[in-house]
Motif scaffolding. Structure first.
Motif, PDB file in Angstrom:
ATOM      1  N   PHE A  21       2.500   5.384  -0.802  1.00 24.94           N
ATOM      2  CA  PHE A  21       2.690   5.814  -2.183  1.00 24.94           C
ATOM      3  C   PHE A  21       3.562   4.812  -2.941  1.00 24.94           C
ATOM      4  N   PRO A  22       3.480   4.803  -4.283  1.00 27.41           N
ATOM      5  CA  PRO A  22       2.646   5.658  -5.130  1.00 27.41           C
ATOM      6  C   PRO A  22       1.189   5.213  -5.146  1.00 27.41           C
ATOM      7  N   ILE A  23       0.308   6.130  -5.488  1.00 23.33           N
ATOM      8  CA  ILE A  23      -1.095   5.810  -5.688  1.00 23.33           C
ATOM      9  C   ILE A  23      -1.227   5.205  -7.075  1.00 23.33           C
ATOM     10  N   GLU A  24      -1.664   3.956  -7.135  1.00 24.15           N
ATOM     11  CA  GLU A  24      -1.684   3.244  -8.411  1.00 24.15           C
ATOM     12  C   GLU A  24      -3.079   3.033  -8.965  1.00 24.15           C
ATOM     13  N   SER A  25      -4.105   3.397  -8.185  1.00 21.67           N
ATOM     14  CA  SER A  25      -5.475   3.217  -8.644  1.00 21.67           C
ATOM     15  C   SER A  25      -6.369   4.271  -8.015  1.00 21.67           C
ATOM     16  N   ALA A  26      -7.200   4.890  -8.828  1.00 17.36           N
ATOM     17  CA  ALA A  26      -8.145   5.879  -8.314  1.00 17.36           C
ATOM     18  C   ALA A  26      -9.206   5.216  -7.444  1.00 17.36           C
ATOM     19  N   GLU A  27      -9.340   3.886  -7.569  1.00 18.07           N
ATOM     20  CA  GLU A  27     -10.337   3.151  -6.780  1.00 18.07           C
ATOM     21  C   GLU A  27      -9.831   2.827  -5.376  1.00 18.07           C
ATOM     22  N   LYS A  28      -8.534   3.065  -5.127  1.00 14.93           N
ATOM     23  CA  LYS A  28      -7.970   2.805  -3.791  1.00 14.93           C
ATOM     24  C   LYS A  28      -7.373   4.094  -3.253  1.00 14.93           C
ATOM     25  N   PRO A  29      -8.222   4.980  -2.713  1.00 10.72           N
ATOM     26  CA  PRO A  29      -7.758   6.290  -2.277  1.00 10.72           C
ATOM     27  C   PRO A  29      -6.852   6.226  -1.057  1.00 10.72           C
ATOM     28  N   LEU A  30      -6.064   7.263  -0.893  1.00 12.63           N
ATOM     29  CA  LEU A  30      -5.190   7.412   0.263  1.00 12.63           C
ATOM     30  C   LEU A  30      -6.038   7.444   1.529  1.00 12.63           C
TER      31      LEU A  30
ATOM     32  N   GLN B  30      -3.118  12.680  12.966  1.00 15.71           N
ATOM     33  CA  GLN B  30      -3.922  11.792  13.810  1.00 15.71           C
ATOM     34  C   GLN B  30      -4.054  10.414  13.187  1.00 15.71           C
ATOM     35  N   ASP B  31      -4.214  10.342  11.860  1.00 13.52           N
ATOM     36  CA  ASP B  31      -4.310   9.051  11.176  1.00 13.52           C
ATOM     37  C   ASP B  31      -3.046   8.225  11.415  1.00 13.52           C
ATOM     38  N   TYR B  32      -1.883   8.868  11.312  1.00 19.88           N
ATOM     39  CA  TYR B  32      -0.630   8.145  11.491  1.00 19.88           C
ATOM     40  C   TYR B  32      -0.418   7.771  12.956  1.00 19.88           C
ATOM     41  N   ALA B  33      -0.822   8.644  13.854  1.00 17.99           N
ATOM     42  CA  ALA B  33      -0.721   8.319  15.281  1.00 17.99           C
ATOM     43  C   ALA B  33      -1.588   7.104  15.609  1.00 17.99           C
ATOM     44  N   ASN B  34      -2.791   7.070  15.045  1.00 15.91           N
ATOM     45  CA  ASN B  34      -3.667   5.907  15.249  1.00 15.91           C
ATOM     46  C   ASN B  34      -3.024   4.642  14.688  1.00 15.91           C
ATOM     47  N   GLY B  35      -2.443   4.757  13.499  1.00 18.14           N
ATOM     48  CA  GLY B  35      -1.814   3.602  12.871  1.00 18.14           C
ATOM     49  C   GLY B  35      -0.621   3.083  13.639  1.00 18.14           C
ATOM     50  N   LEU B  36       0.059   3.968  14.355  1.00 13.79           N
ATOM     51  CA  LEU B  36       1.241   3.586  15.116  1.00 13.79           C
ATOM     52  C   LEU B  36       0.937   3.362  16.591  1.00 13.79           C
ATOM     53  N   ALA B  37      -0.330   3.502  16.958  1.00 17.76           N
ATOM     54  CA  ALA B  37      -0.786   3.262  18.337  1.00 17.76           C
ATOM     55  C   ALA B  37      -0.068   4.147  19.346  1.00 17.76           C
ATOM     56  N   VAL B  38       0.110   5.424  18.992  1.00 15.67           N
ATOM     57  CA  VAL B  38       0.688   6.393  19.925  1.00 15.67           C
ATOM     58  C   VAL B  38      -0.198   7.633  19.945  1.00 15.67           C
ATOM     59  N   HIS B  39      -0.054   8.452  20.980  1.00 15.98           N
ATOM     60  CA  HIS B  39      -0.813   9.701  21.040  1.00 15.98           C
ATOM     61  C   HIS B  39      -0.246  10.671  20.006  1.00 15.98           C
ATOM     62  N   VAL B  40      -1.124  11.433  19.367  1.00 16.83           N
ATOM     63  CA  VAL B  40      -0.687  12.328  18.293  1.00 16.83           C
ATOM     64  C   VAL B  40       0.309  13.359  18.805  1.00 16.83           C
TER      65      VAL B  40
ATOM     66  N   ILE C 192      -9.018  15.543 -12.829  1.00 16.36           N
ATOM     67  CA  ILE C 192      -8.668  16.166 -11.557  1.00 16.36           C
ATOM     68  C   ILE C 192      -9.552  15.657 -10.418  1.00 16.36           C
ATOM     69  N   SER C 193     -10.803  15.345 -10.717  1.00 15.46           N
ATOM     70  CA  SER C 193     -11.682  14.790  -9.678  1.00 15.46           C
ATOM     71  C   SER C 193     -11.175  13.437  -9.211  1.00 15.46           C
ATOM     72  N   GLU C 194     -10.703  12.605 -10.144  1.00 14.28           N
ATOM     73  CA  GLU C 194     -10.162  11.291  -9.784  1.00 14.28           C
ATOM     74  C   GLU C 194      -8.908  11.441  -8.923  1.00 14.28           C
ATOM     75  N   ILE C 195      -8.046  12.390  -9.279  1.00 15.65           N
ATOM     76  CA  ILE C 195      -6.818  12.608  -8.518  1.00 15.65           C
ATOM     77  C   ILE C 195      -7.154  13.105  -7.116  1.00 15.65           C
ATOM     78  N   ALA C 196      -8.116  14.018  -7.036  1.00 15.48           N
ATOM     79  CA  ALA C 196      -8.522  14.543  -5.723  1.00 15.48           C
ATOM     80  C   ALA C 196      -9.015  13.420  -4.821  1.00 15.48           C
ATOM     81  N   PHE C 197      -9.865  12.560  -5.361  1.00 13.19           N
ATOM     82  CA  PHE C 197     -10.404  11.447  -4.579  1.00 13.19           C
ATOM     83  C   PHE C 197      -9.300  10.479  -4.188  1.00 13.19           C
ATOM     84  N   ALA C 198      -8.401  10.177  -5.126  1.00 12.45           N
ATOM     85  CA  ALA C 198      -7.312   9.226  -4.870  1.00 12.45           C
ATOM     86  C   ALA C 198      -6.400   9.721  -3.747  1.00 12.45           C
TER      87      ALA C 198
END
Length: 291
Positions: free
Chosen positions: A193-202, A208-218, A256-262
């Motif tokens: 964060f912060p989310i600065e563009s609706a074209e680059k979603p979170l 599980q996403d963070y565990a994968n990013g940190l290379a550890v078991h969830v 709201i659709s753009e925010i949801a996607f972002a």
């Protein structure tokens, strides 16, 4: 509704537009330890005494090191000596992908969480690498039409020179592994964060996403975060996404659709349900209150 735009420094705007920046670290400079943009890869050639924290490991060194920073892996840098000199180049993945060797980053051990991002550099190697950084600075300041490609070539040269060197073996695990892992998780969470563009979603929305990013078991991540903070990994993620949702609703004119996607929701209805469950009101209702 009055639209408020997030302020981003002129330096970061310029860097984002060019895709790279190279500069010299002067004596007593703080450039290495204060730059924290999540968008860019970093290569630093620095001389001095420092403590580098990278993912769940730490490294203290006095002398010259070549350091590789990955925007997807949290790290911090403590300068211990009063005099600190060297060079830094920052570049985006997109900038390097414009070359014919765009897959090089994915193959290098320096930019992987399990790899070693720090190389010990002797005086002869330092002088040789110095010249590559100096050449990059000269190109950056020139009017040559193809200077971007020249700078890409210099970055590749540094990467290949690094591949020939032996990695440091002095990276040590912190004694309190749970505390360090939790700190790394919280820093990685904040870097989304912060989310600065609706074209680059979170892209990281679950434990599980963070565990994968940190290379550890969830399960290991969940236990560590719960032990240190008393709260679950999911609750931290939920709270941060919710705060960002409120900020986007209050301070942007995105629909709201753009925010949801972002924020990583596949459908606006999912976002509406999430927001109402957490706040007791719909995103539209909050925006109406804020008008």
């Amino acid at each position: 509704m009055i639209t408020k735009e997030r302020s981003v420094s002129a330096y970061n705007n310029e860097l984002r537009l060019k895709g790279f920046n190279v500069f010299q670290i002067e004596a007593d400079d703080t450039s290495v330890k204060t730059y924290s943009r999540k968008d860019f890869y970093k290569i630093c050639l620095t001389s001095g005494r420092s403590m580098i924290h990278y993912a769940d490991r730490s490294y203290e060194h006095e002398g010259t090191v070549l350091f590789f920073g990955n925007p997807h892996i949290p790290y911090s840098w403590e300068t211990i000596s009063t005099s600190y000199t060297g060079y830094t180049v920052l570049f985006s993945e997109e900038f390097l992908k414009l070359s014919d060797r765009s897959d090089l980053l994915q193959q290098l051990p320096f930019f992987k969480i399990g790899g070693t991002p720090i190389l010990d550099i002797n005086e002869e190697q330092r002088q040789s690498l110095n010249q590559l950084f100096i050449k990059m600075i000269e190109e950056q300041q020139s009017d040559y039409q193809m200077k971007d490609e020249v700078i890409r070539n210099y970055i590749h040269l540094i990467l290949h020179e690094a591949m020939k060197l032996q990695p440091s073996v002095s990276m040590d695990n912190k004694k309190n592994a749970a505390s360090r892992l939790t700190s790394v998780f919280l820093e990685l969470l904040e870097r989304q964060f912060p989310i600065e563009s609706a074209e680059k979603p979170l892209s990281m929305t679950s434990a599980q996403d963070y565990a994968n990013g940190l290379a550890v078991h969830v399960n290991y991540l969940n236990r560590a975060v719960k032990e240190v903070t008393g709260r679950s990994t999911t609750s931290h993620i939920t709270e941060r996404i919710l705060n960002e949702a409120k900020a986007l609703l209050q301070h942007t004119d995105w629909n709201i659709s753009e925010i949801a996607f972002a924020l990583g929701f596949d459908y606006p209805s999912y976002f509406n349900n999430f927001f109402k469950k957490q706040t007791g009101m719909t995103p539209k209702a909050l925006r109406t209150v804020e008008v």
